[in-house]
Design an enzyme around this catalytic site. Structure first.
Site, PDB file in Angstrom:
ATOM      1  N   ARG A 272       0.812  -1.262   0.053  1.00 35.21           N
ATOM      2  CA  ARG A 272       0.072  -0.156  -0.021  1.00 35.21           C
ATOM      3  C   ARG A 272       0.933   1.313   0.048  1.00 35.21           C
ATOM      4  O   ARG A 272       1.785   1.289   0.982  1.00 35.21           O
ATOM      5  CB  ARG A 272      -0.799   0.228   1.306  1.00 35.21           C
ATOM      6  CG  ARG A 272      -1.666   1.269   1.544  1.00 35.21           C
ATOM      7  CD  ARG A 272      -2.778   1.233   2.502  1.00 35.21           C
ATOM      8  NE  ARG A 272      -3.718   0.528   2.074  1.00 35.21           N
ATOM      9  CZ  ARG A 272      -5.125   0.946   2.392  1.00 35.21           C
ATOM     10  NH1 ARG A 272      -5.642   1.966   3.222  1.00 35.21           N
ATOM     11  NH2 ARG A 272      -6.191   0.101   1.628  1.00 35.21           N
TER      12      ARG A 272
ATOM     13  N   HIS B 299      -7.135   1.334  -6.596  1.00 36.70           N
ATOM     14  CA  HIS B 299      -7.344   0.424  -5.593  1.00 36.70           C
ATOM     15  C   HIS B 299      -8.346  -1.091  -6.020  1.00 36.70           C
ATOM     16  O   HIS B 299      -9.045  -1.011  -5.751  1.00 36.70           O
ATOM     17  CB  HIS B 299      -8.232   1.044  -4.523  1.00 36.70           C
ATOM     18  CG  HIS B 299      -8.175   0.400  -3.026  1.00 36.70           C
ATOM     19  ND1 HIS B 299      -7.498  -0.669  -2.992  1.00 36.70           N
ATOM     20  CD2 HIS B 299      -8.919   0.947  -1.960  1.00 36.70           C
ATOM     21  CE1 HIS B 299      -7.777  -0.801  -1.824  1.00 36.70           C
ATOM     22  NE2 HIS B 299      -8.355   0.005  -1.103  1.00 36.70           N
TER      23      HIS B 299
ATOM     24  N   GLN C 142     -10.222  -3.467  -3.719  1.00 37.65           N
ATOM     25  CA  GLN C 142     -11.623  -2.955  -3.279  1.00 37.65           C
ATOM     26  C   GLN C 142     -12.536  -3.349  -4.313  1.00 37.65           C
ATOM     27  O   GLN C 142     -13.562  -3.473  -3.931  1.00 37.65           O
ATOM     28  CB  GLN C 142     -11.508  -1.638  -3.242  1.00 37.65           C
ATOM     29  CG  GLN C 142     -12.655  -1.017  -2.689  1.00 37.65           C
ATOM     30  CD  GLN C 142     -13.062  -1.347  -1.497  1.00 37.65           C
ATOM     31  OE1 GLN C 142     -12.586  -1.389  -0.498  1.00 37.65           O
ATOM     32  NE2 GLN C 142     -14.648  -1.758  -1.310  1.00 37.65           N
TER      33      GLN C 142
ATOM     34  N   ASP D 116     -17.112   7.730  -2.066  1.00 38.41           N
ATOM     35  CA  ASP D 116     -15.888   7.290  -1.222  1.00 38.41           C
ATOM     36  C   ASP D 116     -15.669   8.804  -0.604  1.00 38.41           C
ATOM     37  O   ASP D 116     -16.162   9.811  -0.624  1.00 38.41           O
ATOM     38  CB  ASP D 116     -14.813   7.134  -2.242  1.00 38.41           C
ATOM     39  CG  ASP D 116     -13.502   6.762  -1.607  1.00 38.41           C
ATOM     40  OD1 ASP D 116     -13.514   6.321  -0.272  1.00 38.41           O
ATOM     41  OD2 ASP D 116     -12.445   6.759  -2.103  1.00 38.41           O
TER      42      ASP D 116
ATOM     43  N   CYS E 260     -16.449   2.126   0.050  1.00 37.52           N
ATOM     44  CA  CYS E 260     -15.237   1.473   0.632  1.00 37.52           C
ATOM     45  C   CYS E 260     -14.898   1.705   2.067  1.00 37.52           C
ATOM     46  O   CYS E 260     -14.259   0.761   2.426  1.00 37.52           O
ATOM     47  CB  CYS E 260     -13.866   1.704  -0.399  1.00 37.52           C
ATOM     48  SG  CYS E 260     -13.245   3.260  -0.358  1.00 37.52           S
TER      49      CYS E 260
ATOM     50  N   ARG F 170     -13.973  -7.954   1.367  1.00 39.96           N
ATOM     51  CA  ARG F 170     -12.531  -7.688   1.338  1.00 39.96           C
ATOM     52  C   ARG F 170     -11.580  -8.758   1.532  1.00 39.96           C
ATOM     53  O   ARG F 170     -10.703  -9.027   0.785  1.00 39.96           O
ATOM     54  CB  ARG F 170     -12.168  -6.404   1.816  1.00 39.96           C
ATOM     55  CG  ARG F 170     -12.609  -5.038   1.626  1.00 39.96           C
ATOM     56  CD  ARG F 170     -12.373  -4.809   0.257  1.00 39.96           C
ATOM     57  NE  ARG F 170     -10.730  -4.719   0.153  1.00 39.96           N
ATOM     58  CZ  ARG F 170      -9.957  -3.710   0.870  1.00 39.96           C
ATOM     59  NH1 ARG F 170     -10.289  -2.479   1.138  1.00 39.96           N
ATOM     60  NH2 ARG F 170      -8.485  -3.718   0.943  1.00 39.96           N
TER      61      ARG F 170
END
Length: 355
Positions: free
Chosen positions: A142, A169, A172, A264, A304, A331
């Site tokens: 990440r 991402h 996700q 988001d 998310c 996830r």
């Protein structure tokens, strides 16, 4: 869309023994090569994956969820394997889903922050990639800059998974797709409305939805549009797969007739200094029941997480239409599915999810 087709009797899930362990025979039955083989592949962006490859990852994920969560089986598919988890940014879902998921499959996760390793400080990214290649089987990173992932991938001899970058991402989106498929029964023909910032989540949706027959309607404030190059690539993808992408500056226009409302955070990690300006610029972008009133009658909501109330009000966020906590749980199942695809030849036992 993703639709189930019947599996032959010999491919259906087997029960577990009295100790909760699964027989070697049952494990070996799963290790039959399918037509899609992702073993050894890195996962930096969904742009690199074909429709049947995305579908296969979702199939494996659904299979693991069924066998482990619902059937109570123990599947040590990653026994003897290890993963290096490099986190330049803080995380709840990505860290816990990867760490617990890898352990649940019998593997050993190693969590590493910038305080733990020398990445790019006392040791070059090139050297770190080569060292980790000799010590572990897989890296999830990440990072602030996507270019770091690309350098890791170039120099490592093991696969690299993008755990989030400023551009994409993708892990996700796997969870989002599994969640929507579970809820609607298929994906093809759905319309997703993105209402918010033109960020990494949106970029990953743009690189994946057209391949699965899903339309996309985007509303962003002026100056917060998605990356121009990614938008250009997405326009070609939507055209190639016969799906529709439209861009608006009014949230209600994007929500019109949409099945799925998605937003988001308006202030991503690293953007805290701009918080006041961003919140002002996003006025009118909060998702409420008024937004939902123009959506399709079967509308659902995704986020998310973590969520702030200015992005979506409590009435929508905690409503039965909100799938956010299933999305968060998925996830785990989707990162497990991805890691199994990358590290093994496992073939699912549940009926296939087919495009």
């Amino acid at each position: 869309g993703l639709q189930a087709i019947e599996a032959p009797d010999n491919q259906r899930p087997l029960g577990t023994g009295p100790t909760g362990t699964v027989s070697n025979r049952s494990l070996l039955k799963g290790l039959v090569k399918g037509s899609v083989n992702l073993k050894g592949r890195s996962f930096l962006t969904l742009k690199d994956f074909k429709p049947d490859e995305i579908s296969h990852i979702l199939w494996v994920s659904a299979d693991l969820k069924h066998r482990i969560k619902h059937q109570g089986e123990y599947l040590p598919l990653l026994q003897g394997k290890s993963i290096a988890m490099i986190f330049e940014k803080r995380s709840t879902r990505t860290r816990i889903s990867t760490e617990t998921g890898f352990s649940l499959l019998g593997g050993h996760p190693c969590f590493l922050t910038p305080q733990d390793i020398h990445l790019g400080i006392n040791e070059s990214t090139k050297d770190t990639a080569r060292v980790l290649s000799g010590l572990t089987d897989l890296v999830l990173a990440r990072v602030y800059n996507h270019s770091l992932l690309e350098e890791l991938e170039k120099e490592a001899s093991i696969p690299i998974i993008n755990g989030l970058s400023e551009l994409y991402h993708p892990i996700q989106i796997l969870a989002d797709l599994l969640t929507l498929n579970e809820h609607y029964g298929s994906l093809k023909g759905l319309t997703v409305a993105w209402i918010g910032d033109g960020n990494n989540i949106l970029h990953s949706l743009m690189m994946s939805l057209p391949k699965l027959g899903v339309n996309l309607r985007i509303a962003t404030p002026k100056g917060y549009e998605p990356d121009a190059t990614i938008t250009w690539e997405a326009q070609h993808l939507f055209k190639q797969f016969g799906t529709d992408m439209q861009m608006f500056s009014e949230p209600l226009e994007a929500a019109q007739g949409s099945n799925v409302l998605v937003t988001d955070t308006w202030v991503s990690m690293g953007q805290e200094e701009d918080k006041k300006k961003r919140i002002k610029d996003f006025q009118g972008y909060q998702i409420t029941m008024q937004t939902a009133s123009v959506a399709a009658s079967d509308w659902t909501f995704l986020h998310c997480l973590p969520r702030k109330s200015e992005e979506v009000n409590d009435e929508v966020f905690y409503s039965p239409r909100s799938l956010v906590f299933t999305e968060a749980e998925n996830r785990k199942w989707t990162i497990m599915g991805l890691m199994v695809c990358i590290l093994t030849d496992y073939r699912p036992q549940i009926p296939q999810l087919k495009l």
